[in-house]
Scaffold this active site. Structure first.
Site, PDB file in Angstrom:
ATOM      1  CE  LYS A  34      -2.358   1.597   3.726  1.00 29.84           C
ATOM      2  NZ  LYS A  34      -2.221   3.054   3.864  1.00 29.84           N
ATOM      3  CG  ASP A  61      -4.656   4.561   1.374  1.00 29.80           C
ATOM      4  OD1 ASP A  61      -5.782   5.060   1.171  1.00 29.80           O
ATOM      5  OD2 ASP A  61      -4.176   4.415   2.514  1.00 29.80           O
ATOM      6  CG  LEU A  62      -2.997   8.575  -3.827  1.00 34.87           C
ATOM      7  CD1 LEU A  62      -2.705   9.071  -5.248  1.00 34.87           C
ATOM      8  CD2 LEU A  62      -2.025   9.224  -2.851  1.00 34.87           C
ATOM      9  CG  HIS A  65     -13.867  13.746  -1.274  1.00 34.21           C
ATOM     10  ND1 HIS A  65     -14.118  13.911   0.061  1.00 34.21           N
ATOM     11  CD2 HIS A  65     -15.012  14.086  -1.907  1.00 34.21           C
ATOM     12  CE1 HIS A  65     -15.359  14.340   0.240  1.00 34.21           C
ATOM     13  NE2 HIS A  65     -15.916  14.456  -0.946  1.00 34.21           N
ATOM     14  CG  ASP A  66     -11.724  17.449  -6.927  1.00 34.64           C
ATOM     15  OD1 ASP A  66     -12.638  18.212  -7.312  1.00 34.64           O
ATOM     16  OD2 ASP A  66     -10.553  17.831  -6.751  1.00 34.64           O
ATOM     17  CB  THR A 125     -11.615   4.144  11.712  1.00 33.41           C
ATOM     18  OG1 THR A 125     -10.299   4.414  11.249  1.00 33.41           O
ATOM     19  CG2 THR A 125     -12.224   3.036  10.890  1.00 33.41           C
TER      20      THR A 125
HETATM   21  O1  C5P Z   1       1.186   0.053  11.144  1.00 29.49           O
HETATM   22  P1  C5P Z   1      -0.259  -0.281  11.024  1.00 29.49           P
HETATM   23  O2  C5P Z   1      -0.521  -1.759  10.850  1.00 29.49           O
HETATM   24  O3  C5P Z   1      -1.103   0.339  12.103  1.00 29.49           O
HETATM   25  O4  C5P Z   1      -0.677   0.391   9.649  1.00 29.49           O
HETATM   26  C1  C5P Z   1      -1.985   0.409   9.213  1.00 29.49           C
HETATM   27  C2  C5P Z   1      -2.145   1.161   7.920  1.00 29.49           C
HETATM   28  O5  C5P Z   1      -3.532   1.260   7.647  1.00 29.49           O
HETATM   29  C3  C5P Z   1      -1.610   2.585   7.943  1.00 29.49           C
HETATM   30  O6  C5P Z   1      -1.140   2.887   6.614  1.00 29.49           O
HETATM   31  C4  C5P Z   1      -2.810   3.417   8.276  1.00 29.49           C
HETATM   32  O7  C5P Z   1      -2.765   4.700   7.756  1.00 29.49           O
HETATM   33  C5  C5P Z   1      -3.929   2.617   7.594  1.00 29.49           C
HETATM   34  N1  C5P Z   1      -5.243   2.825   8.189  1.00 29.49           N
HETATM   35  C6  C5P Z   1      -5.535   2.537   9.518  1.00 29.49           C
HETATM   36  N2  C5P Z   1      -6.788   2.731  10.011  1.00 29.49           N
HETATM   37  C7  C5P Z   1      -7.739   3.187   9.227  1.00 29.49           C
HETATM   38  C8  C5P Z   1      -7.494   3.486   7.898  1.00 29.49           C
HETATM   39  C9  C5P Z   1      -6.214   3.282   7.404  1.00 29.49           C
HETATM   40  O8  C5P Z   1      -4.660   2.105  10.251  1.00 29.49           O
HETATM   41  N3  C5P Z   1      -8.935   3.325   9.714  1.00 29.49           N
END
Ligand code: C5P
Length: 239
Positions: A34, A61-62, A65-66, A125
Site C-alpha cells: 500500500k 491509497d490516495l 475526493h473531488d 475510523t
Molecule cells: O502500522 P499499522 O498496521 O497500524 O498500519 C496500518 C495502515 O492502515 C496505515 O497505513 C494506516 O494509515 C492505515 N489505516 C488505519 N486505520 C484506518 C485506515 C487506514 O490504520 N482506519
C-alpha cells in the site's frame, strides 16, 4: 486466494529507498503493497512502477475526493499505472463513484489490462459519533448505519469494495454480499504491539469475520525479522 495474497503491507515511509528495501524483502511474503499519500507525494508516481519492477502489486491509497470529472481523470491515470487497487471517498457521491468506475474500466479496456479494484472509504475510523453529529451534522444515524449505506451506494455505483474498520466487516458483508471486497486495517497479531491502534483484531479474526484483504504495517515492518513476522501471520491465517 492464498493466505499470503490477503496481506497488504503498508509502506508508510518517506523515501523510495526505504520502500523498495521493504519490497525486496517481502514480495514473496505479502500479496500487495500500500502506497499512501506520504510515500506517493514524496517519491512520486514512479514509485508504483518501481514496486512493479520488483514483482509487487500496488494499492494506491490516495482517497480521491473531488468533482466526478476530476476523480474520473485521476482514476484513468491510476489505471495507466496498472495499480492493483485504489480508493475514493464515498462522500464524493454516487455520480463521482460511477464516473471513476466507468473511466477506469474504459481505460483498462483500451490498454488491454485488468481494471483496478476501486474501493470506497466510508466514514473515516478517526471520526467519532460526536464529530459526525456536531461537525458533519449527521444526527439521525449511527456511524455504522451510515457506513453500510455508503458501502451499498458504492456497490450500486460500480465500485468493487470498501476499506473499513474490522468492527464494520460483518454488517457490510451482510448488506453487500460475498463478491464485494472488504479491506481492513487495524490488524494486530497477539504477539505484536497495538501501537496507536485502539480497536484491533487479529488476522485470523478478521478473516473469520469476512475480510478479503488486511492492511498491515508495523507488526511486520518493525519486527526484528519482517519475513518471519509475515510468515507467522500467513500460518495463523492458514491454521
Ligand atoms: O502500522 P499499522 O498496521 O497500524 O498500519 C496500518 C495502515 O492502515 C496505515 O497505513 C494506516 O494509515 C492505515 N489505516 C488505519 N486505520 C484506518 C485506515 C487506514 O490504520 N482506519
Amino acid at each position: 486466494m492464498q493466505a499470503k495474497d490477503r496481506i497488504i503491507l503498508a509502506l508508510d515511509v518517506d523515501t523510495a529507498q526505504e520502500a523498495l528495501g521493504l519490497v525486496k524483502q517481502l514480495t514473496d511474503y505479502v500479496g500487495a503493497f500500500k502506497i499512501g499519500m506520504q510515500l506517493f507525494n514524496s517519491a512520486g508516481p514512479d514509485i508504483v512502477r518501481q514496486v512493479h519492477e520488483l514483482g509487487g502489486k500496488v494499492f494506491v491509497d490516495l482517497k480521491l475526493h473531488d468533482i466526478p470529472n476530476t476523480v474520473g481523470s485521476a482514476g484513468k491515470v491510476l489505471t495507466r499505472l496498472n495499480s492493483f487497487m485504489f480508493n475514493v471517498h464515498a462522500a464524493g457521491g454516487r455520480e463521482m463513484m460511477r464516473k471513476v468506475a466507468r473511466d477506469a474500466s474504459e481505460e483498462a479496456m483500451k490498454l488491454g489490462i485488468g481494471a483496478p479494484l476501486i474501493l470506497a472509504v466510508t466514514v473515516l475510523t478517526s471520526i467519532s459519533a460526536q464529530e459526525l453529529a456536531e461537525e458533519m451534522y449527521v444526527t439521525d444515524m449511527k456511524v455504522e448505519e451510515l457506513v453500510v449505506k455508503w458501502a451499498l451506494m458504492a456497490q450500486e455505483s460500480g465500485l468493487g469494495g470498501v476499506v473499513c474498520s474490522p468492527r464494520e466487516i460483518v454488517p457490510i458483508r451482510q448488506a453487500c454480499g460475498s463478491d464485494f471486497k472488504i479491506v481492513t486495517p487495524g490488524i494486530r497479531p497477539l504477539w505484536s504491539a497495538a501501537n496507536d491502534q485502539k480497536r484491533i483484531t487479529t488476522p485470523r479474526q478478521a478473516l473469520e469475520m469476512g475480510a478479503d484483504y488486511m492492511v498491515i504495517g508495523r507488526p511486520i515492518v518493525q519486527a526484528e525479522d519482517p519475513r518471519e513476522a509475515a510468515l507467522k501471520i500467513i500460518n495463523e491465517l492458514e491454521a
